[in-house]
Design a protein around this motif. Structure first.
Motif, short mmCIF file in Angstrom:
data_model
loop_
_atom_site.label_atom_id
_atom_site.label_comp_id
_atom_site.label_asym_id
_atom_site.label_seq_id
_atom_site.Cartn_x
_atom_site.Cartn_y
_atom_site.Cartn_z
N UNK A 221 0.82 -1.22 0.00
CA UNK A 221 0.00 0.00 0.00
C UNK A 221 0.85 1.26 0.00
N UNK A 222 2.16 1.12 0.13
CA UNK A 222 3.03 2.29 0.30
C UNK A 222 2.92 3.28 -0.86
N UNK A 227 -1.22 6.89 3.50
CA UNK A 227 -1.89 7.00 4.81
C UNK A 227 -2.24 5.63 5.36
N UNK A 228 -2.76 4.77 4.48
CA UNK A 228 -3.09 3.41 4.92
C UNK A 228 -1.83 2.65 5.30
N UNK A 229 -0.76 2.88 4.51
CA UNK A 229 0.50 2.21 4.82
C UNK A 229 1.01 2.66 6.19
N UNK A 232 -0.89 0.91 8.84
CA UNK A 232 -0.45 -0.48 8.97
C UNK A 232 0.90 -0.57 9.69
N UNK A 233 1.79 0.38 9.42
CA UNK A 233 3.09 0.38 10.08
C UNK A 233 2.95 0.67 11.58
N UNK A 234 2.00 1.58 11.92
CA UNK A 234 1.75 1.84 13.34
C UNK A 234 1.22 0.60 14.04
#
Length: 385
Positions: A221-222, A227-229, A232-234
């Motif tokens: 998604x990067x 924003x979604x990426x 997901x990373x958080x």
């Protein structure tokens, strides 16, 4: 004079008891001869283990009798004779060094156990006569009273020498004890490995799998949805922190890092503070003494942890106490609570695991938990200071 008279009276009672036991062993000789004859005839071979068991009980009665007089316990060392097929029990009965020791005492007891009590019979009239006449011994103790005491001491010393286990018997007992301890350690080790594996599989492994999936989704998604990426990373970071927390929990179950950082006294205080109970901790001079070996500290730590956990769950009390003491032979750990008692180590694995862990270090555990309380767990861990 009165003290010597009381001692002489006690010695007479001791020798009378020895005479009674000697008479009983004489009667037992008939049973022994019948058993030997039947064993040789093969017909009654099954009687031999029962006969040897009876010999052990008679010898045990004599040990207790001597202990009451001398105040010193006579140890005993026997191979187990209760379980197994008849052939194995016969082999144990014949080859156990304790059997020969008991029989040697029994036949020797026929001699001195009969003669020494008889020697007392004329001594009391002599003592009374000397005391009444006081001829030549005015204001002195009758010399015959200490002789009565000496006869009781002599009978006890001979019995002690004959009933004390031989080095071979003590070695055989030690081998049996170490065999049982090794089996317990192996079982405890396997149970611990299964627990660690289950903890890793249910907790850490599951979170790491989830972390890997989130990182994969974030990577895809990067480019199209930063924003979604980022979200997901958080989430992946949270998963990593939770996995680390659970991994620390697993490691703590193997060897608590707090033991290394704070030592046993500090680690136990931390346990007490987090137990949910009002716990009084007494560490004596442990904090100013040299530290015990790591294995001993770990066993003591887990003993306290298990005991406090059981107290919080089952005792019905909100108060407990922990005492750590440095003694000449090692370390003692005492945990008690003010609950309703009735603890039974056969109903759960916690106390059994504690006993196995301590037995692996050649230590001892004693549980006292009468109905109505209190429950006291005392552990002794040998170590060199």
């Amino acid at each position: 004079m009165r003290k010597t008279t009381r001692q002489a009276a006690g010695a007479t009672v001791q020798l009378a008891g020895a005479a009674v036991l000697t008479f009983g062993t004489m009667l037992f000789l008939t049973v022994l001869l019948i058993t030997a004859t039947a064993t040789l005839a093969v017909v009654g071979a099954g009687l031999l283990p029962e006969t040897v068991t009876l010999v052990r009980r008679i010898a045990g009665a004599k040990r207790r009798q001597v202990t009451r007089w001398t105040g010193e316990r006579i140890p005993e060392a026997y191979l187990p004779l209760d379980d197994g097929p008849l052939r194995a029990r016969l082999r144990t009965a014949v080859h156990d060094p304790g059997t020969l020791m008991d029989l040697r005492w029994m036949f020797a007891e026929y001699g001195y156990g009969s003669v020494l009590p008889i020697l007392v019979l004329p001594l009391w009239p002599a003592a009374l006569l000397v005391d009444g006449v006081r001829c030549g011994l005015l204001n002195r103790e009758p010399l015959v009273l200490p002789l009565i005491i000496r006869l009781a001491d002599l009978e006890a010393s001979w019995s002690t020498a004959l009933l004390r286990p031989s080095p071979r018997a003590r070695l055989s007992e030690r081998v049996e004890e170490l065999t049982a301890t090794r089996a317990g350690v192996v079982a405890a080790h396997e149970a611990e490995l299964r627990r660690i594996e289950q903890d890793l599989q249910d907790g850490t492994q599951a979170r790491l799998v989830s972390l890997s999936m989130r990182l994969g989704l974030a990577k895809r998604a990067y480019e199209r949805d930063p924003a979604a990426a980022r979200k997901l990373l958080d989430d992946a970071q949270d998963q990593a922190e939770e996995a680390l927390t659970e991994l620390r929990h697993v490691v703590r179950g193997i060897h608590p890092p707090i033991l290394t950082d704070r030592g046993l006294a500090g680690a136990v205080r931390a346990l007490a503070a987090s137990s949910g109970l009002d716990v009084t901790v007494d560490t004596g001079d442990l904090e100013s003494s040299p530290r015990a070996p790591a294995g001993v500290e770990a066993a003591a730590y887990f003993t306290v942890a298990e005991a406090l956990a059981n107290a919080a769950k089952h005792s019905g009390s909100n108060r407990a106490s922990v005492r750590l003491a440095r003694v000449a032979t090692g370390l003692t750990v005492t945990v008690s609570d003010e609950g309703h008692g009735g603890a039974d180590e056969t109903t759960g694995s916690g106390l059994l695991g504690m006993r196995r862990r301590i037995a692996a270090l050649d230590g001892t555990v004693r549980l006292t938990s009468p109905t109505g309380g209190p429950t006291v767990i005392e552990a002794g861990l040998p170590c060199g200071w």
